[in-house]
Enzyme design. Structure first.
Site, short mmCIF file in Angstrom:
data_model
loop_
_atom_site.label_atom_id
_atom_site.label_comp_id
_atom_site.label_asym_id
_atom_site.label_seq_id
_atom_site.Cartn_x
_atom_site.Cartn_y
_atom_site.Cartn_z
N ASP A 263 0.80 -1.25 -0.02
CA ASP A 263 0.04 0.01 -0.03
C ASP A 263 0.83 1.19 0.09
OD1 ASP A 263 -2.68 1.34 0.47
OD2 ASP A 263 -1.48 2.01 2.30
N ALA A 264 0.50 2.16 -0.88
CA ALA A 264 1.15 3.55 -0.85
C ALA A 264 2.64 3.56 -0.65
CB ALA A 264 0.17 4.39 0.29
N THR A 265 3.22 3.06 -1.42
CA THR A 265 4.77 2.98 -1.48
C THR A 265 5.50 4.40 -1.29
OG1 THR A 265 4.65 2.39 -3.71
CG2 THR A 265 4.95 0.39 -2.18
N GLU A 299 1.28 0.01 -4.73
CA GLU A 299 0.36 1.17 -5.16
C GLU A 299 1.26 2.54 -4.98
OE1 GLU A 299 -3.25 3.75 -3.36
OE2 GLU A 299 -1.91 2.57 -2.21
N PHE A 326 -4.58 5.41 -15.99
CA PHE A 326 -5.70 4.91 -16.85
C PHE A 326 -7.19 5.18 -16.15
CE2 PHE A 326 -8.34 1.43 -17.98
CZ PHE A 326 -8.43 1.50 -19.31
N HIS A 328 -8.09 7.53 -14.18
CA HIS A 328 -8.35 8.84 -14.18
C HIS A 328 -8.62 9.35 -15.44
CE1 HIS A 328 -7.23 8.23 -10.08
NE2 HIS A 328 -5.74 8.90 -10.31
N HIS A 393 -10.93 0.08 -4.57
CA HIS A 393 -11.54 0.36 -3.28
C HIS A 393 -11.31 2.01 -3.12
CE1 HIS A 393 -7.37 -0.13 -1.85
NE2 HIS A 393 -7.68 0.86 -1.18
N GLN A 395 -10.78 4.36 -5.52
CA GLN A 395 -11.46 5.12 -6.45
C GLN A 395 -13.03 5.19 -6.19
OE1 GLN A 395 -9.62 7.35 -7.85
NE2 GLN A 395 -7.64 6.19 -7.60
#
Length: 619
Positions: A263-265, A299, A326, A328, A393, A395
């Site tokens: 998550d959120a690297t 991510e 993609f 967005h 999840h 978006q």
């Protein structure tokens, strides 16, 4: 199993070995608890020179509940607890890590090139909200064409409901979902179905409630780096580093999962060499037998090609990265979103085609949203290394009302977008229920203590107060049980009307993806995309003989009339003609067209449509 978790509680023949890193403590005892959590005995652990406390307690075993007493006073759960039966503030429980895996000798995981990912939140995917209940959905997923489930974080969190990104006990699958045994049974049931399991893990922060790491050592965190959640985890400290590396290996070894989603690297901050993001995949793979596929995805909002560059070439060696450009672009094109980070996306056919050709759109251009340049050139990297979606999840759930894409666009546009995703060369990710255009939202929900919960509710509502045509007080209360319950999938929809027709489309798209020869060699050199007409996008797959070439035409909106041969990308291979194999406007999918009505050399429509053509020999 040769590997053993180096910290926590480890079973021995006649007792349990305990080991915990607590460099700020002068003394650590393990308190063994009995009925009603009354202390039965206390055992002082021995400190080594690096701040680890270790000791052996004879005569106890699996099922024993315990806590660590710090400095003769403060009782805390084990930071490496495998199970928290009474929640994150309660005692830890000794767990027997062994499990009888039914396919351990034959299962090798899933190669990256074959992944079709289904993202699932265990608590909302079924009425029961448990690992065991989701086992019953595996045959459905197999028939759909999914071969990989990605489970949102299960590390135990405060309360009974949470997205999972507030986890604090990183080794303890949440009791609310069924604990360690439940997760193992789910993985064990998935593999015989040919379904791999990716586990979403959070290594950028810990939740705000029940996080007791600082009581053991303040060095777990550092103020040298800041994240959106406060002080960063201190990966420069070797013991903190080993804690998280052990966690990564733990999921592969004790739960037999087939990969991790990090998550959120972009918020995993580390000045060390090698960077922790490079060490995670390398460390896990060192512990696995040759030939065992283990996929690591990240991510990351930076569009940084370093992440997916092989480690031997100086990169992190991560297999694939979430490429949200993609999503967005497609959302902007079809739903007209233009607030927040959507300000950076025009959503036109040219930009979507560029994204398809490059992996992501931003490769160094200045972002209007952030005010600085974003991205690197990844146009040389093969498509499977990018994870694409039209819903996930974040978006869905980070929208004020948790509304899905189908709440903003017509089903014809949704069908076209679904084909654009699933017939692209990229690794596709579906969000639970997407395949039948689920009518249920996926909202943001928590179950914090009242004081913290009030702050979460107020913060959530103030976040959206300035959105056009929207009032913050309309945001459902994250703390309310009704918010959680509204987010549960309604499986009764699956075969009903338009839901059932959409499901038929998804099954057919995934069947084509699995069987058409063009998808077997999804290399950058074999694929290209371009704008066709005003709002159309063409995707062309080139094959060695040409007779297996594939052409996908997607019109996003408005009238469309395209003669394929008049466009370079649409010219059939020599000695071949195009034969339509799918149109998203076929009546079986909810449209008003028979496939036989699609001309081999032309696409005409009065609105959104996607048509797939395969080359066939003229003689």
């Amino acid at each position: 199993m040769n590997w053993e978790l180096p910290i926590g509680a480890q079973l021995r023949e006649n007792g349990v070995r305990f080991r915990v890193w607590a460099e700020d403590a002068q003394r650590v005892d393990v308190a063994v608890l009995g009925a009603e959590n009354k202390e039965q005995s206390a055992h002082e652990l021995t400190r080594d020179g690096e701040g680890y406390f270790e000791g052996f307690v004879e005569g106890i075993g699996a099922g024993t509940r315990y806590m660590y007493r710090l400095n003769g006073d403060t009782l805390r759960p084990d930071p490496a607890s495998r199970y928290q039966p009474e929640g994150v503030h309660g005692p830890s429980e000794v767990v027997d890590p062994s499990f009888q895996w039914s396919h351990a000798s034959s299962w090798r995981g899933m190669p990256l090139e074959e992944l079709v990912i289904y993202e699932v939140h265990i608590g909302t995917a079924t009425p029961e909200g448990t690992f065991e209940a989701f086992v019953e959905k595996l045959p459905y997923l197999k028939s759909l064409g999914v071969n990989t489930i990605e489970i949102m974080p299960v590390a135990d969190f405060p309360g009974e409901r949470n997205w999972g990104y507030d986890g604090v006990d990183l080794f303890a699958p949440a009791n609310a979902y069924g604990g360690p045994e439940g997760l193992k049974r789910l993985v064990n049931a998935a593999h015989p179905q040919g379904i791999a399991v990716l586990q979403d893990v959070v290594y950028n922060h810990l939740g705000p409630d029940g996080n007791y790491m600082r009581d053991f050592s303040r060095a777990y965190f550092t103020d040298a780096h800041k994240t959106p959640w406060g002080d960063a985890l201190n990966y420069a400290n070797p013991h903190v580093r080993e804690f998280f590396l052990s966690n990564a290996v733990y999921w592969a070894q004790e739960y037999n999962v087939d990969g991790l989603r990090l998550d959120a690297t972009h918020s995993i901050l580390d000045d060390s060499d090698p960077h922790i993001l490079k060490e995670i995949p390398a460390r896990v793979r060192q512990t696995l037998p040759q030939g065992r596929h283990f996929i690591v995805t990240a991510e990351d909002e930076r569009n940084d090609v370093w992440l997916i560059t092989p480690s031997e070439e100086g990169g992190a060696g991560i297999d694939a990265v979430w490429a949200d450009d993609f999503h967005h672009e497609v959302r902007s094109a079809l739903a007209g979103d233009n607030e927040g980070y959507y300000i950076d996306y025009m959503g036109n056919a040219a930009d979507i085609a560029a994204t398809l050709n490059q992996g992501w759109f931003y490769k160094g251009q200045k972002s209007q949203f952030s005010g600085h340049r974003r991205g690197t050139d990844a146009s040389h990297v093969d498509p499977p290394h990018f994870v694409y979606c039209i819903q996930n999840h974040d978006q869905v759930g980070n929208r004020p009302l948790g509304d899905r894409l189908t709440e903003s666009i017509g089903l014809d546009a949704y069908r076209a977008a679904s084909a654009l995703l699933l017939l692209s060369p990229y690794t596709p990710l579906l969000f639970q229920g997407q395949e039948w255009a689920a009518g249920t939202p996926f909202l943001y929900f928590t179950h914090h203590n009242p004081e913290l919960g009030k702050l979460v509710t107020e913060g959530r509502r103030s976040e959206f107060a300035s959105f056009k045509g929207f009032h913050g007080e309309e945001v459902p209360d994250p703390q309310a049980m009704s918010t959680f319950m509204a987010s549960k999938l309604n499986w009764h929809e699956v075969e009903e009307g338009a839901h059932g027709q959409t499901l038929v489309l998804y099954r057919e798209l995934l069947r084509l993806r699995a069987t058409l020869p063009a998808f077997k060699g999804r290399r950058r050199a074999n694929f290209r995309s371009s704008q066709v007409g005003t709002n159309g996008i063409a995707m062309r797959y080139l094959t060695p003989t040409g007779s297996d070439d594939l052409l996908v035409i997607v019109n996003l909106r408005g009238d469309f009339d395209l003669e394929l041969a008049r466009n370079e990308i649409g010219s059939p291979p020599e000695g071949c003609r195009w034969q339509a194999v799918l149109s998203t406007e076929e009546s079986r999918f909810g449209g008003s067209q028979a496939l036989e009505e699609v001309e081999s050399g032309r696409v005409r429509a009065k609105g959104p449509i996607a048509v797939a053509f395969q080359a066939v020999r003229l003689w």
